[in-house]
Design a protein around this motif. Structure first.
Motif, PDB file in Angstrom:
ATOM      1  N   UNK A  15      62.549  46.094  33.182  1.00  0.00           N
ATOM      2  CA  UNK A  15      63.323  47.336  33.027  1.00  0.00           C
ATOM      3  C   UNK A  15      62.407  48.555  33.214  1.00  0.00           C
ATOM      4  N   UNK A  16      61.237  48.519  32.573  1.00  0.00           N
ATOM      5  CA  UNK A  16      60.273  49.635  32.676  1.00  0.00           C
ATOM      6  C   UNK A  16      59.842  49.834  34.123  1.00  0.00           C
ATOM      7  N   UNK A  17      59.488  48.732  34.782  1.00  0.00           N
ATOM      8  CA  UNK A  17      59.060  48.810  36.174  1.00  0.00           C
ATOM      9  C   UNK A  17      60.159  49.327  37.083  1.00  0.00           C
ATOM     10  N   UNK A  18      61.396  48.884  36.833  1.00  0.00           N
ATOM     11  CA  UNK A  18      62.532  49.335  37.624  1.00  0.00           C
ATOM     12  C   UNK A  18      62.753  50.832  37.423  1.00  0.00           C
ATOM     13  N   UNK A  19      62.667  51.299  36.174  1.00  0.00           N
ATOM     14  CA  UNK A  19      62.845  52.726  35.881  1.00  0.00           C
ATOM     15  C   UNK A  19      61.769  53.559  36.577  1.00  0.00           C
ATOM     16  N   UNK A  20      60.535  53.074  36.530  1.00  0.00           N
ATOM     17  CA  UNK A  20      59.441  53.807  37.176  1.00  0.00           C
ATOM     18  C   UNK A  20      59.614  53.790  38.699  1.00  0.00           C
ATOM     19  N   UNK A  21      60.012  52.631  39.233  1.00  0.00           N
ATOM     20  CA  UNK A  21      60.226  52.494  40.674  1.00  0.00           C
ATOM     21  C   UNK A  21      61.335  53.434  41.134  1.00  0.00           C
ATOM     22  N   UNK A  22      62.380  53.567  40.344  1.00  0.00           N
ATOM     23  CA  UNK A  22      63.542  54.380  40.713  1.00  0.00           C
ATOM     24  C   UNK A  22      63.282  55.884  40.588  1.00  0.00           C
TER      25      UNK A  22
END
Length: 196
Positions: free
Chosen positions: A117-124
């Motif tokens: 979730x954290x990685x996805x939020x940062x990626x987005x």
């Protein structure tokens, strides 16, 4: 007195941990559990790539955690080194999550889910290929702050991490990072673009 310290994002490579994966069932079991927890084969991505997918923050973060945690468990369980006697568990950025799992504050599966979730939020937050990070080695933070301030009309970069004496990480737009990298090189300050 000793500490256990974990790496952060930017240390990933396709094939990382392959020798340990091939040799130890503990590794295979943790990789299998990670695949099941995440609902896709993070194992295949780590072991075979492609690099472009592994370097996506949403994949990099659970991947580095999986490898870090697997090595930690291997040292404890296969080599019988009592890491629970460590005075401190710490990590650089993403590595803080590996430290929390190693210290049993978070479970293995909870940490994988959080990092996805954290990685996805940062990626987005920034479109792929627009932002980046640069590690600056062997310089003082005051020197880097001065370079950024003196060139604020030329480029916009930020100090993202002050990891240790002599290791600073900058973030910003890739075009701006390339400009500061040139300025750093002209001042003989070593810098490395991170694969993030």
């Amino acid at each position: 007195m000793f500490s256990v310290i974990f790496p952060g994002q930017g240390s990933q490579l396709v094939g990382m941990g392959k020798e340990l994966y091939d040799r130890y069932d503990l590794f295979k079991n943790l990789f299998k559990e990670a695949d099941e927890t995440l609902g896709f084969s993070i194992s295949k991505l780590i072991l075979e790539g492609p690099k472009e997918e592994l370097d996506l923050t949403e994949n990099t973060q659970p991947a580095i955690f999986l490898l870090s945690y697997s090595i930690f468990k291997l040292v404890k369980e296969e080599f019988n080194i009592d890491l629970s006697k460590a005075n401190f568990f710490a990590g650089h950025s993403l590595g803080e999550y590996s430290a929390l799992a190693a210290a049993e504050v978070l479970s293995f599966s909870e940490t994988l889910k959080i990092l996805k979730v954290r990685g996805n939020a940062m990626q987005s937050s920034v479109p792929y290929g627009i932002g980046g990070m640069v590690a600056v080695l062997g310089s003082k933070i005051e020197i880097i702050e001065n370079i950024i301030e003196e060139n604020k009309k030329k480029y916009e970069c930020f100090i993202a991490n002050d990891n240790s004496g002599g290791q600073i990480v900058l973030s910003g737009n890739i075009v701006d990072l390339e400009k500061i990298m040139i300025d750093l090189k002209t001042k003989n300050i070593k810098n490395i673009k991170l694969p993030v």
